[in-house]
Design a protein around this motif. Structure first.
Motif, PDB file in Angstrom:
ATOM      1  N   MET A  71       0.816  -1.184   0.000  1.00 54.07           N
ATOM      2  CA  MET A  71       0.000   0.000   0.000  1.00 54.07           C
ATOM      3  C   MET A  71       0.870   1.262   0.000  1.00 54.07           C
ATOM      4  N   PHE A  72       1.922   1.235   0.819  1.00 52.26           N
ATOM      5  CA  PHE A  72       2.793   2.407   0.908  1.00 52.26           C
ATOM      6  C   PHE A  72       3.509   2.644  -0.413  1.00 52.26           C
ATOM      7  N   ASP A  73       3.942   1.576  -1.051  1.00 58.95           N
ATOM      8  CA  ASP A  73       4.598   1.712  -2.358  1.00 58.95           C
ATOM      9  C   ASP A  73       3.640   2.287  -3.403  1.00 58.95           C
ATOM     10  N   ARG A  74       2.384   1.858  -3.374  1.00 52.01           N
ATOM     11  CA  ARG A  74       1.396   2.376  -4.327  1.00 52.01           C
ATOM     12  C   ARG A  74       1.147   3.869  -4.079  1.00 52.01           C
ATOM     13  N   ALA A  75       1.096   4.271  -2.826  1.00 52.42           N
ATOM     14  CA  ALA A  75       0.891   5.690  -2.508  1.00 52.42           C
ATOM     15  C   ALA A  75       2.083   6.515  -2.996  1.00 52.42           C
ATOM     16  N   ASN A  76       3.294   6.022  -2.777  1.00 52.42           N
ATOM     17  CA  ASN A  76       4.482   6.721  -3.262  1.00 52.42           C
ATOM     18  C   ASN A  76       4.447   6.866  -4.777  1.00 52.42           C
ATOM     19  N   THR A  77       4.066   5.795  -5.462  1.00 49.39           N
ATOM     20  CA  THR A  77       3.990   5.833  -6.921  1.00 49.39           C
ATOM     21  C   THR A  77       2.959   6.848  -7.384  1.00 49.39           C
ATOM     22  N   ALA A  78       1.797   6.837  -6.756  1.00 42.59           N
ATOM     23  CA  ALA A  78       0.727   7.760  -7.135  1.00 42.59           C
ATOM     24  C   ALA A  78       1.121   9.217  -6.892  1.00 42.59           C
ATOM     25  N   LEU A  79       1.900   9.448  -5.839  1.00 38.97           N
ATOM     26  CA  LEU A  79       2.304  10.819  -5.498  1.00 38.97           C
ATOM     27  C   LEU A  79       3.624  11.222  -6.136  1.00 38.97           C
ATOM     28  N   GLY A  80       4.313  10.274  -6.720  1.00 43.29           N
ATOM     29  CA  GLY A  80       5.631  10.565  -7.276  1.00 43.29           C
ATOM     30  C   GLY A  80       6.638  10.844  -6.169  1.00 43.29           C
ATOM     31  N   ALA A  81       6.444  10.199  -5.017  1.00 42.52           N
ATOM     32  CA  ALA A  81       7.304  10.413  -3.860  1.00 42.52           C
ATOM     33  C   ALA A  81       8.161   9.183  -3.606  1.00 42.52           C
ATOM     34  N   ASN A  82       9.102   9.317  -2.711  1.00 42.94           N
ATOM     35  CA  ASN A  82       9.917   8.164  -2.315  1.00 42.94           C
ATOM     36  C   ASN A  82      10.043   8.099  -0.790  1.00 42.94           C
ATOM     37  N   TRP A  83       8.966   8.389  -0.092  1.00 48.45           N
ATOM     38  CA  TRP A  83       8.955   8.364   1.364  1.00 48.45           C
ATOM     39  C   TRP A  83       9.067   6.933   1.875  1.00 48.45           C
ATOM     40  N   THR A  84       9.620   6.840   3.076  1.00 49.14           N
ATOM     41  CA  THR A  84       9.705   5.550   3.745  1.00 49.14           C
ATOM     42  C   THR A  84       8.910   5.620   5.045  1.00 49.14           C
ATOM     43  N   LEU A  85       8.646   4.478   5.634  1.00 48.08           N
ATOM     44  CA  LEU A  85       7.981   4.479   6.927  1.00 48.08           C
ATOM     45  C   LEU A  85       8.847   5.187   7.968  1.00 48.08           C
ATOM     46  N   ASP A  90      10.662   7.806   7.386  1.00 48.91           N
ATOM     47  CA  ASP A  90      10.413   9.237   7.195  1.00 48.91           C
ATOM     48  C   ASP A  90       9.179   9.677   7.984  1.00 48.91           C
ATOM     49  N   LEU A  91       8.134   8.865   7.944  1.00 46.93           N
ATOM     50  CA  LEU A  91       6.910   9.189   8.685  1.00 46.93           C
ATOM     51  C   LEU A  91       7.158   9.145  10.186  1.00 46.93           C
ATOM     52  N   ARG A  92       7.911   8.171  10.633  1.00 45.27           N
ATOM     53  CA  ARG A  92       8.252   8.053  12.050  1.00 45.27           C
ATOM     54  C   ARG A  92       9.047   9.279  12.499  1.00 45.27           C
ATOM     55  N   HIS A  93      10.009   9.688  11.689  1.00 45.59           N
ATOM     56  CA  HIS A  93      10.828  10.859  12.009  1.00 45.59           C
ATOM     57  C   HIS A  93       9.952  12.112  12.100  1.00 45.59           C
ATOM     58  N   SER A  94       9.049  12.299  11.160  1.00 44.11           N
ATOM     59  CA  SER A  94       8.157  13.463  11.179  1.00 44.11           C
ATOM     60  C   SER A  94       7.271  13.463  12.423  1.00 44.11           C
ATOM     61  N   ALA A  95       6.737  12.301  12.771  1.00 44.55           N
ATOM     62  CA  ALA A  95       5.887  12.209  13.962  1.00 44.55           C
ATOM     63  C   ALA A  95       6.695  12.515  15.219  1.00 44.55           C
ATOM     64  N   ALA A  96       7.904  11.992  15.300  1.00 48.61           N
ATOM     65  CA  ALA A  96       8.757  12.241  16.464  1.00 48.61           C
ATOM     66  C   ALA A  96       9.084  13.722  16.581  1.00 48.61           C
ATOM     67  N   TYR A  97       9.431  14.343  15.468  1.00 44.20           N
ATOM     68  CA  TYR A  97       9.759  15.771  15.481  1.00 44.20           C
ATOM     69  C   TYR A  97       8.563  16.589  15.953  1.00 44.20           C
ATOM     70  N   ARG A  98       7.376  16.283  15.447  1.00 44.56           N
ATOM     71  CA  ARG A  98       6.174  17.023  15.845  1.00 44.56           C
ATOM     72  C   ARG A  98       5.852  16.827  17.320  1.00 44.56           C
ATOM     73  N   MET A  99       6.030  15.607  17.822  1.00 48.21           N
ATOM     74  CA  MET A  99       5.760  15.363  19.244  1.00 48.21           C
ATOM     75  C   MET A  99       6.725  16.148  20.130  1.00 48.21           C
ATOM     76  N   THR A 100       8.006  16.218  19.732  1.00 43.85           N
ATOM     77  CA  THR A 100       8.977  16.943  20.559  1.00 43.85           C
ATOM     78  C   THR A 100       8.727  18.443  20.538  1.00 43.85           C
ATOM     79  N   ARG A 101       8.055  18.939  19.523  1.00 47.91           N
ATOM     80  CA  ARG A 101       7.747  20.372  19.443  1.00 47.91           C
ATOM     81  C   ARG A 101       6.520  20.748  20.275  1.00 47.91           C
ATOM     82  N   ASP A 102       5.764  19.782  20.734  1.00 45.17           N
ATOM     83  CA  ASP A 102       4.556  20.039  21.518  1.00 45.17           C
ATOM     84  C   ASP A 102       4.926  20.163  22.995  1.00 45.17           C
ATOM     85  N   PRO A 103       4.768  21.350  23.588  1.00 41.72           N
ATOM     86  CA  PRO A 103       5.161  21.528  24.989  1.00 41.72           C
ATOM     87  C   PRO A 103       4.323  20.696  25.962  1.00 41.72           C
TER      88      PRO A 103
END
Length: 99
Positions: A1-15, A17-30
């Motif tokens: 499913m993730f590969d199909r989403a990347n193909t449809a979006l023309g992206a090359n994200w990995t799981l 990458d999503l984990r890193h983004s979630a971690a960064y957002r959580m650390t920014r929340d006081p």
């Protein structure tokens, strides 16, 4: 499913990458303690979680602009000395000693 989403979006994200983004957002929340972010990520050491505390350049610029906007609006709370320090001591420290 993730590969199909990347193909449809023309992206090359990995799981990771999503984990890193979630971690960064959580650390920014006081409201989310860093130890809770550590638990969510499954890090054995808090120092590993602290890696996500490094701000993005755009976030730093936004914060600095907000600081200057508060100062321009007359909010001087940011410039108040720490209550534990005497104003006279700060004057001497910063060369503002009265002669």
């Amino acid at each position: 499913m993730f590969d199909r989403a990347n193909t449809a979006l023309g992206a090359n994200w990995t799981l990771h990458d999503l984990r890193h983004s979630a971690a960064y957002r959580m650390t920014r929340d006081p409201q989310v303690p860093l130890t809770e972010v550590q638990w969510v990520l499954g890090h054995a050491r808090l120092s590993t979680t602290q890696f996500y505390l490094n701000p993005l350049e755009d976030d730093v610029i936004t914060s600095v602009l907000a600081y200057h906007a508060r100062r321009a609006a007359g909010n001087t709370d940011d410039a108040s000395p720490v209550p534990a320090y005497r104003a006279e001591s700060l004057d001497v420290l910063f060369g503002r000693e009265k002669s």
